[in-house]
Write an enzyme that holds these catalytic residues in place. Structure first.
Site, PDB file in Angstrom:
ATOM      1  N   ILE A  72       0.831  -1.277   0.117  1.00 47.44           N
ATOM      2  CA  ILE A  72       0.040   0.039   0.042  1.00 47.44           C
ATOM      3  C   ILE A  72       0.804   1.272  -0.026  1.00 47.44           C
ATOM      4  CG2 ILE A  72      -1.761   1.467   1.043  1.00 47.44           C
ATOM      5  CD1 ILE A  72      -2.963  -1.483   2.413  1.00 47.44           C
TER       6      ILE A  72
ATOM      7  N   THR B  89      -4.723   4.456   7.821  1.00 50.72           N
ATOM      8  CA  THR B  89      -5.565   3.393   7.141  1.00 50.72           C
ATOM      9  C   THR B  89      -5.104   2.350   7.274  1.00 50.72           C
ATOM     10  OG1 THR B  89      -4.277   3.712   5.000  1.00 50.72           O
ATOM     11  CG2 THR B  89      -6.361   5.018   5.283  1.00 50.72           C
TER      12      THR B  89
ATOM     13  N   ASP C 217      -9.077   5.508   9.220  1.00 50.14           N
ATOM     14  CA  ASP C 217     -10.185   4.825   8.733  1.00 50.14           C
ATOM     15  C   ASP C 217     -10.328   3.465   9.623  1.00 50.14           C
ATOM     16  OD1 ASP C 217     -11.806   3.190   6.865  1.00 50.14           O
ATOM     17  OD2 ASP C 217      -9.960   2.172   6.198  1.00 50.14           O
TER      18      ASP C 217
ATOM     19  N   GLU D 269     -13.174  -1.280  17.099  1.00 49.86           N
ATOM     20  CA  GLU D 269     -14.063  -1.018  15.789  1.00 49.86           C
ATOM     21  C   GLU D 269     -15.467  -1.899  16.105  1.00 49.86           C
ATOM     22  OE1 GLU D 269     -12.079  -2.014  12.322  1.00 49.86           O
ATOM     23  OE2 GLU D 269     -10.600  -0.441  12.668  1.00 49.86           O
TER      24      GLU D 269
ATOM     25  N   HIS E  83     -13.639   2.051   8.454  1.00 51.14           N
ATOM     26  CA  HIS E  83     -12.889   0.847   8.202  1.00 51.14           C
ATOM     27  C   HIS E  83     -13.309   0.455   6.473  1.00 51.14           C
ATOM     28  CE1 HIS E  83      -9.847  -2.600   9.472  1.00 51.14           C
ATOM     29  NE2 HIS E  83      -9.768  -2.208   8.086  1.00 51.14           N
TER      30      HIS E  83
HETATM   31  P1  NAD Z   1       2.946  -4.942   3.386  1.00 48.70           P
HETATM   32  O1  NAD Z   1       3.359  -6.168   4.219  1.00 48.70           O
HETATM   33  O2  NAD Z   1       3.005  -5.143   2.008  1.00 48.70           O
HETATM   34  O3  NAD Z   1       3.476  -3.682   3.752  1.00 48.70           O
HETATM   35  C1  NAD Z   1       3.854  -3.290   5.154  1.00 48.70           C
HETATM   36  C2  NAD Z   1       5.445  -2.670   5.332  1.00 48.70           C
HETATM   37  O4  NAD Z   1       5.308  -2.317   6.816  1.00 48.70           O
HETATM   38  C3  NAD Z   1       6.377  -3.453   5.102  1.00 48.70           C
HETATM   39  O5  NAD Z   1       7.288  -2.841   4.032  1.00 48.70           O
HETATM   40  C4  NAD Z   1       6.970  -3.896   6.351  1.00 48.70           C
HETATM   41  O6  NAD Z   1       8.432  -4.000   6.037  1.00 48.70           O
HETATM   42  C5  NAD Z   1       6.960  -2.608   7.187  1.00 48.70           C
HETATM   43  N1  NAD Z   1       6.822  -2.767   8.463  1.00 48.70           N
HETATM   44  C6  NAD Z   1       6.529  -3.690   9.169  1.00 48.70           C
HETATM   45  N2  NAD Z   1       7.062  -3.479  10.585  1.00 48.70           N
HETATM   46  C7  NAD Z   1       7.401  -2.087  10.444  1.00 48.70           C
HETATM   47  C8  NAD Z   1       8.121  -1.459  11.748  1.00 48.70           C
HETATM   48  N3  NAD Z   1       8.109  -1.823  12.827  1.00 48.70           N
HETATM   49  N4  NAD Z   1       8.771  -0.428  11.122  1.00 48.70           N
HETATM   50  C9  NAD Z   1       8.657   0.164   9.963  1.00 48.70           C
HETATM   51  N5  NAD Z   1       8.284  -0.552   8.975  1.00 48.70           N
HETATM   52  C10 NAD Z   1       7.557  -1.715   9.185  1.00 48.70           C
HETATM   53  O7  NAD Z   1       1.208  -4.585   3.828  1.00 48.70           O
HETATM   54  P2  NAD Z   1       0.136  -3.698   3.055  1.00 48.70           P
HETATM   55  O8  NAD Z   1      -0.611  -4.725   2.106  1.00 48.70           O
HETATM   56  O9  NAD Z   1       1.011  -2.667   2.574  1.00 48.70           O
HETATM   57  O10 NAD Z   1      -0.721  -3.254   4.349  1.00 48.70           O
HETATM   58  C11 NAD Z   1      -0.352  -2.542   5.312  1.00 48.70           C
HETATM   59  C12 NAD Z   1      -1.191  -2.464   6.399  1.00 48.70           C
HETATM   60  O11 NAD Z   1      -2.517  -1.875   6.100  1.00 48.70           O
HETATM   61  C13 NAD Z   1      -1.729  -3.921   6.710  1.00 48.70           C
HETATM   62  O12 NAD Z   1      -0.552  -4.587   7.589  1.00 48.70           O
HETATM   63  C14 NAD Z   1      -3.141  -3.609   7.435  1.00 48.70           C
HETATM   64  O13 NAD Z   1      -2.965  -3.498   8.826  1.00 48.70           O
HETATM   65  C15 NAD Z   1      -3.737  -2.434   6.794  1.00 48.70           C
HETATM   66  N6  NAD Z   1      -4.786  -2.439   5.867  1.00 48.70           N
HETATM   67  C16 NAD Z   1      -5.684  -1.863   6.294  1.00 48.70           C
HETATM   68  C17 NAD Z   1      -6.822  -1.860   5.219  1.00 48.70           C
HETATM   69  C18 NAD Z   1      -8.076  -1.185   5.302  1.00 48.70           C
HETATM   70  O14 NAD Z   1      -9.365  -1.396   5.103  1.00 48.70           O
HETATM   71  N7  NAD Z   1      -7.904  -0.082   6.034  1.00 48.70           N
HETATM   72  C19 NAD Z   1      -7.087  -2.954   4.242  1.00 48.70           C
HETATM   73  C20 NAD Z   1      -5.670  -3.492   3.857  1.00 48.70           C
HETATM   74  C21 NAD Z   1      -4.491  -3.542   4.855  1.00 48.70           C
END
Ligand code: NAD
Length: 311
Positions: free
Chosen positions: A153, A232, A258, A263, A284
Site C-alpha cells: 500500500i 488506514t 479509517d 471497531e 474501516h
Molecule cells: P505489506 O506487508 O505489503 O507492507 C507493510 C510494510 O510495513 C512492509 O514494508 C514492512 O517491512 C513494513 N513494516 C513492518 N513493521 C515495521 C516496523 N516496525 N517499522 C517500519 N516498517 C515496518 O502490507 P500492506 O498490504 O501494504 O498493508 C499495510 C497494512 O495496511 C496492513 O498490515 C493492514 O494493517 C493495513 N490494511 C488496512 C486495510 C483497510 O481496510 N484500511 C486494508 C488492507 C490493509
C-alpha cells in the site's frame, strides 16, 4: 469432475465461484449459514471459504474432518482459529494483495478531503451555509508526504502522491533504497527524520508488538506544527489519546482515520477523537470497493487451486 468439495459460507464474488466450478470443483454456496448449521454440514467438505462473518472456531474445525484448506477471501484472519487449524494440518489462505489499490485510493481521498475541507464544505452547504471564505485549504503540490511502511500500500500511495507533485519520504523495515528510488521516493534516515520533515504522515505498517502505539506523544512532539496524520493501517499503531491531545493543542492540524483501536469505537475518548471537528473519520472502508472484493475472491480461488495442485 473433481471430487473436491468446496463450501462457501459468506458472500464472495460470482466470478470466483464460476472460476472454481470451471476447474471442476464442486462448490456449494451457503452465504447465510448459521454457526450451528455450518457445524452440522461441514464434514464432507475439503475447502471452506469465508469472509469475515463466519467464525471458524475449534468446534467447526473439529467437525470439518475432511478439511484441507480454510480460505479467507480478504485479509484479516481474526475470525479463524489459525493455530488450531494449523495443528490439524489445515492450510490457511488469505488475500492480502486484494485491497492494495482500494486502500491507496482511500488514503489519497482522505488527504484531499482534509486539504480542501471537502466534508466541511459539503455539510455546511447542506445546512444552507455558504462558508467559501472559511474554506482556504492547501495544495499537495510540493508538500512532503511521509510514508511509514513501504510495502504494497505504501508504494501505491507513493505513486499517486508523486503524480500530485509531492515529495515522498519513506521509512520502513529492511532495505527499501532500490524500490524507493524506482518510485521517486527518498528514504528517511530513521523514523525521527521522517516525523521531523513531513507535512503529511501516512501509516502503512501492520499492527505488531513493535508497531503498537508507534506514534505516541514523543513522536507527535517531533513532528512539524500543523502536520496532517492519515491512518488506514490499524488503529492501535497510533496512541489515540496522544493524537487527540495533539489535535487539541494544534500540533496536529487534522487527521484522516479509517481504523480504530476498537471497531466500532468504544471508549469516550475514542468517540471524542472521531467527533473532533478536524478529524475525518470513516468506518474501516479501506477494502470496501467492488474491485477489491472481486479481487479477493479471484486471488483466493487461484491460491486454492495452486494448493490443491490443480492447473
Ligand atoms: P505489506 O506487508 O505489503 O507492507 C507493510 C510494510 O510495513 C512492509 O514494508 C514492512 O517491512 C513494513 N513494516 C513492518 N513493521 C515495521 C516496523 N516496525 N517499522 C517500519 N516498517 C515496518 O502490507 P500492506 O498490504 O501494504 O498493508 C499495510 C497494512 O495496511 C496492513 O498490515 C493492514 O494493517 C493495513 N490494511 C488496512 C486495510 C483497510 O481496510 N484500511 C486494508 C488492507 C490493509
Amino acid at each position: 469432475m473433481s471430487s473436491i468439495k468446496v463450501l462457501i459460507s459468506d458472500p464472495i464474488s460470482k466470478k470466483a465461484i464460476d472460476f472454481l466450478r470451471s476447474k471442476g470443483l464442486q462448490v456449494d454456496e451457503k452465504p447465510d449459514i448459521s454457526h450451528e448449521e455450518l457445524r452440522q454440514t461441514i464434514e464432507p467438505y475439503h475447502v471452506l471459504i469465508v469472509r469475515s462473518r463466519t467464525k471458524v472456531t475449534k468446534d467447526i474445525i473439529d467437525a470439518g474432518k475432511n478439511l484441507k484448506i480454510i480460505a479467507r477471501a480478504g485479509v484479516g484472519l481474526d475470525n479463524i482459529d489459525v493455530e488450531y487449524a494449523k495443528s490439524k494440518g489445515i492450510t490457511i489462505l488469505n488475500a492480502p494483495e486484494a485491497p492494495t489499490i482500494a486502500v491507496a485510493e482511500l488514503t489519497m481521498g482522505l488527504i484531499l478531503t482534509i486539504a480542501r475541507g471537502i466534508c466541511l464544505g459539503n455539510q455546511a452547504l447542506k445546512e444552507g451555509k455558504w462558508i467559501k471564505k472559511q474554506l482556504v485549504g492547501f495544495e499537495l503540490y510540493g508538500k512532503t508526504l511521509g510514508i511509514v511502511g513501504f510495502g504494497r500500500i505504501g508504494k501505491e500511495v507513493t505513486k499517486r502522491a508523486k503524480a500530485f507533485g509531492m515529495r515522498v519520504l519513506a521509512y520502513s523495515k529492511g532495505d527499501i533504497s532500490q524500490e524507493a528510488s524506482e518510485l521517486g521516493a527518498e528514504v528517511a534516515k530513521d523514523l525521527t527524520d521522517l516525523l521531523r520533515n513531513s507535512d503529511i504522515i501516512s501509516l502503512h505498517v501492520p499492527l505488531t508488538p513493535e508497531t503498537y502505539h508507534m506514534i505516541s506523544e514523543k513522536e507527535f512532539n517531533i513532528m512539524k506544527d500543523g502536520v496532517v496524520i492519515i491512518n488506514t493501517a490499524r488503529g492501535a499503531v497510533i496512541d489515540g489519546k496522544a493524537l487527540l491531545k495533539a489535535l487539541n493543542t494544534g500540533k496536529v492540524y487534522a487527521a484522516g482515520l479509517d481504523v480504530y483501536e476498537h471497531e466500532p469505537p468504544q471508549e469516550d475518548w475514542e468517540w471524542e477523537l472521531v467527533r473532533h471537528p478536524r478529524v475525518i473519520a470513516v468506518p474501516h472502508i479501506g477494502a470496501q470497493t467492488k474491485e477489491a472484493q472481486e479481487k479477493a475472491g479471484l486471488i483466493i480461488a487461484e491460491k486454492i487451486l495452486k494448493t490443491l495442485g490443480i492447473e
